[in-house]
Write a protein that holds these residues in place. Structure first.
Motif, short mmCIF file in Angstrom:
data_model
loop_
_atom_site.label_atom_id
_atom_site.label_comp_id
_atom_site.label_asym_id
_atom_site.label_seq_id
_atom_site.Cartn_x
_atom_site.Cartn_y
_atom_site.Cartn_z
N PRO A 12 0.75 -1.25 -0.02
CA PRO A 12 0.15 -0.02 -0.04
C PRO A 12 0.62 1.21 -0.01
O PRO A 12 0.62 2.41 -0.67
CB PRO A 12 -0.90 0.25 1.35
CG PRO A 12 -0.99 -1.47 1.54
CD PRO A 12 0.29 -2.06 0.94
N ASP A 13 1.97 1.38 0.63
CA ASP A 13 3.04 2.28 0.61
C ASP A 13 3.72 2.65 -0.49
O ASP A 13 4.14 3.74 -0.85
CB ASP A 13 3.85 2.48 1.86
CG ASP A 13 3.22 2.46 3.25
OD1 ASP A 13 2.07 2.73 3.40
OD2 ASP A 13 3.84 1.68 4.10
N ARG A 14 3.54 1.80 -1.57
CA ARG A 14 4.29 1.91 -2.84
C ARG A 14 3.30 1.76 -4.10
O ARG A 14 3.79 1.58 -5.25
CB ARG A 14 5.06 0.78 -3.00
CG ARG A 14 6.34 0.98 -1.74
CD ARG A 14 7.28 -0.03 -1.83
NE ARG A 14 8.39 0.32 -2.79
CZ ARG A 14 9.31 -0.49 -3.28
NH1 ARG A 14 9.57 -1.44 -2.60
NH2 ARG A 14 10.31 0.14 -3.97
N GLY A 15 2.07 2.07 -3.92
CA GLY A 15 1.04 1.79 -4.90
C GLY A 15 1.18 2.86 -6.11
O GLY A 15 1.31 2.57 -7.34
N VAL A 34 -6.97 0.68 -5.94
CA VAL A 34 -7.73 0.84 -4.88
C VAL A 34 -6.73 1.23 -3.61
O VAL A 34 -5.65 0.90 -3.78
CB VAL A 34 -8.64 -0.20 -4.20
CG1 VAL A 34 -9.92 -0.29 -5.04
CG2 VAL A 34 -8.10 -1.53 -4.14
N PRO A 35 -6.94 1.93 -2.64
CA PRO A 35 -5.83 2.59 -1.71
C PRO A 35 -5.12 1.33 -1.00
O PRO A 35 -3.88 1.47 -0.59
CB PRO A 35 -6.67 3.16 -0.78
CG PRO A 35 -7.83 3.76 -1.49
CD PRO A 35 -8.15 2.66 -2.33
N PRO A 62 9.58 -3.50 -8.15
CA PRO A 62 9.72 -3.13 -6.84
C PRO A 62 8.33 -2.70 -6.13
O PRO A 62 7.54 -1.83 -6.95
CB PRO A 62 10.59 -2.02 -6.75
CG PRO A 62 11.69 -2.30 -8.00
CD PRO A 62 10.64 -2.93 -8.99
N GLY A 63 7.84 -3.17 -5.02
CA GLY A 63 6.77 -3.05 -4.38
C GLY A 63 5.63 -3.83 -4.72
O GLY A 63 4.63 -3.97 -4.01
N VAL A 64 5.65 -4.76 -5.76
CA VAL A 64 4.57 -5.76 -5.89
C VAL A 64 4.62 -7.02 -5.09
O VAL A 64 5.82 -7.55 -5.12
CB VAL A 64 4.70 -6.10 -7.59
CG1 VAL A 64 3.66 -7.32 -7.84
CG2 VAL A 64 4.48 -5.02 -8.49
N LEU A 65 3.53 -7.37 -4.56
CA LEU A 65 3.48 -8.42 -3.59
C LEU A 65 2.96 -9.58 -4.32
O LEU A 65 3.76 -10.67 -4.05
CB LEU A 65 2.52 -8.17 -2.51
CG LEU A 65 2.60 -6.84 -1.54
CD1 LEU A 65 1.71 -6.61 -0.46
CD2 LEU A 65 4.22 -7.06 -0.81
N SER A 66 2.20 -9.65 -5.28
CA SER A 66 1.88 -10.55 -5.99
C SER A 66 1.20 -10.08 -7.80
O SER A 66 0.55 -8.91 -7.49
CB SER A 66 0.80 -11.53 -5.39
OG SER A 66 -0.38 -10.75 -5.37
N ALA A 67 1.10 -10.76 -8.46
CA ALA A 67 0.46 -10.58 -9.74
C ALA A 67 -0.20 -11.89 -10.26
O ALA A 67 0.46 -12.78 -10.55
CB ALA A 67 1.51 -10.03 -10.58
N ALA A 68 -1.54 -11.91 -10.25
CA ALA A 68 -2.23 -13.14 -10.40
C ALA A 68 -3.01 -13.00 -11.58
O ALA A 68 -3.50 -12.04 -12.02
CB ALA A 68 -3.09 -13.38 -9.25
N LEU A 69 -2.65 -14.02 -12.77
CA LEU A 69 -3.21 -13.95 -13.86
C LEU A 69 -4.52 -14.45 -13.72
O LEU A 69 -4.91 -15.53 -13.21
CB LEU A 69 -2.53 -15.00 -14.99
CG LEU A 69 -3.13 -15.20 -16.13
CD1 LEU A 69 -3.08 -13.75 -17.09
CD2 LEU A 69 -2.49 -16.33 -17.03
N VAL A 70 -5.65 -13.88 -14.11
CA VAL A 70 -7.23 -13.91 -13.57
C VAL A 70 -8.07 -14.13 -14.92
O VAL A 70 -9.10 -14.62 -15.10
CB VAL A 70 -7.67 -13.10 -12.68
CG1 VAL A 70 -7.18 -12.90 -11.28
CG2 VAL A 70 -7.92 -11.56 -13.37
N TYR A 71 -7.55 -13.67 -16.04
CA TYR A 71 -8.01 -13.98 -17.39
C TYR A 71 -7.02 -14.05 -18.46
O TYR A 71 -6.11 -13.41 -18.58
CB TYR A 71 -9.07 -12.85 -17.54
CG TYR A 71 -9.88 -12.76 -19.08
CD1 TYR A 71 -10.90 -13.53 -19.02
CD2 TYR A 71 -9.10 -11.89 -19.90
CE1 TYR A 71 -11.40 -13.51 -20.60
CE2 TYR A 71 -9.67 -12.18 -21.38
CZ TYR A 71 -10.81 -12.84 -21.65
OH TYR A 71 -11.52 -12.87 -22.93
N HIS A 72 -7.40 -14.81 -19.51
CA HIS A 72 -6.46 -14.86 -20.67
C HIS A 72 -7.13 -15.27 -21.90
O HIS A 72 -7.88 -16.33 -21.94
CB HIS A 72 -5.49 -16.15 -20.39
CG HIS A 72 -4.45 -16.29 -21.49
ND1 HIS A 72 -4.08 -17.37 -22.10
CD2 HIS A 72 -3.61 -15.48 -22.20
CE1 HIS A 72 -3.16 -17.20 -23.12
NE2 HIS A 72 -2.93 -15.90 -23.26
#
Length: 89
Positions: A12-15, A34-35, A62-72
Protein backbone atom coordinates in the motif's frame (compact mmCIF):
# COMPACT_ATOMS: atom_id res chain seq x y z
CA UNK A 1 -4.25 -11.73 -30.33
CA UNK A 2 -3.09 -12.43 -26.79
CA UNK A 3 -4.71 -10.53 -23.91
CA UNK A 4 -4.25 -11.19 -20.18
CA UNK A 5 -6.11 -9.75 -17.22
CA UNK A 6 -3.92 -9.49 -14.13
CA UNK A 7 -4.73 -8.59 -10.53
CA UNK A 8 -1.66 -6.87 -9.09
CA UNK A 9 -1.31 -6.41 -5.36
CA UNK A 10 1.29 -3.82 -4.39
CA UNK A 11 2.46 -2.80 -0.95
CA UNK A 12 0.00 0.00 0.00
CA UNK A 13 2.83 2.46 0.67
CA UNK A 14 4.23 1.90 -2.84
CA UNK A 15 1.04 1.92 -4.92
CA UNK A 16 1.79 5.16 -6.76
CA UNK A 17 5.32 3.97 -7.58
CA UNK A 18 4.03 0.64 -8.89
CA UNK A 19 1.30 2.37 -10.94
CA UNK A 20 3.92 4.55 -12.66
CA UNK A 21 6.12 1.52 -13.32
CA UNK A 22 3.21 -0.40 -14.88
CA UNK A 23 2.79 2.48 -17.34
CA UNK A 24 6.35 1.91 -18.55
CA UNK A 25 5.79 -1.78 -19.44
CA UNK A 26 5.08 -2.28 -23.15
CA UNK A 27 1.55 -3.63 -23.66
CA UNK A 28 0.44 -3.03 -20.06
CA UNK A 29 -2.50 -0.84 -19.16
CA UNK A 30 -3.62 0.04 -15.63
CA UNK A 31 -7.42 0.21 -15.38
CA UNK A 32 -8.27 0.52 -11.70
CA UNK A 33 -6.57 0.93 -8.34
CA UNK A 34 -7.71 0.95 -4.73
CA UNK A 35 -5.85 2.47 -1.76
CA UNK A 36 -4.91 -0.93 -0.29
CA UNK A 37 -2.63 -1.58 -3.30
CA UNK A 38 -4.84 -3.76 -5.51
CA UNK A 39 -4.76 -2.93 -9.22
CA UNK A 40 -6.52 -4.24 -12.31
CA UNK A 41 -4.15 -4.45 -15.27
CA UNK A 42 -4.40 -5.82 -18.80
CA UNK A 43 -1.42 -6.81 -20.90
CA UNK A 44 -1.27 -7.77 -24.54
CA UNK A 45 1.28 -8.66 -27.16
CA UNK A 46 2.89 -5.52 -28.57
CA UNK A 47 5.49 -5.73 -31.31
CA UNK A 48 8.34 -7.89 -30.07
CA UNK A 49 7.08 -7.91 -26.45
CA UNK A 50 4.77 -10.80 -25.54
CA UNK A 51 2.00 -10.56 -22.98
CA UNK A 52 3.78 -13.30 -21.05
CA UNK A 53 6.92 -11.17 -20.80
CA UNK A 54 4.82 -8.25 -19.56
CA UNK A 55 3.19 -10.42 -16.86
CA UNK A 56 6.63 -11.54 -15.70
CA UNK A 57 7.75 -7.90 -15.62
CA UNK A 58 4.79 -7.10 -13.34
CA UNK A 59 5.98 -9.77 -10.90
CA UNK A 60 9.45 -8.23 -10.79
CA UNK A 61 8.42 -4.63 -10.09
CA UNK A 62 9.69 -3.30 -6.76
CA UNK A 63 6.77 -3.01 -4.37
CA UNK A 64 4.65 -5.73 -6.02
CA UNK A 65 3.56 -8.41 -3.56
CA UNK A 66 1.77 -10.57 -6.16
CA UNK A 67 0.51 -10.54 -9.73
CA UNK A 68 -2.19 -13.12 -10.47
CA UNK A 69 -3.33 -13.99 -13.98
CA UNK A 70 -7.13 -13.98 -13.76
CA UNK A 71 -8.10 -13.94 -17.43
CA UNK A 72 -6.42 -15.05 -20.65
CA UNK A 73 -7.68 -14.81 -24.22
CA UNK A 74 -5.69 -16.03 -27.20
CA UNK A 75 -6.59 -16.52 -30.81
CA UNK A 76 -4.38 -16.89 -33.87
CA UNK A 77 -3.76 -13.74 -35.88
CA UNK A 78 -5.49 -15.28 -38.91
CA UNK A 79 -8.74 -15.63 -36.91
CA UNK A 80 -8.54 -11.95 -35.93
CA UNK A 81 -8.00 -10.92 -39.54
CA UNK A 82 -10.95 -13.05 -40.68
CA UNK A 83 -13.22 -11.48 -38.07
CA UNK A 84 -12.12 -7.99 -39.09
CA UNK A 85 -12.94 -8.72 -42.74
CA UNK A 86 -16.39 -10.03 -41.82
CA UNK A 87 -17.30 -7.16 -39.49
CA UNK A 88 -15.57 -4.46 -41.57
CA UNK A 89 -13.31 -3.34 -38.70
Amino acid sequence: MNICGVLVHAHPDRGDEVARAIGAIAGAELHYTVPDGRMVVTVEDVGETSAGDAVLALHRLPGVLSAALVYHHFEPQSATESTARITGE
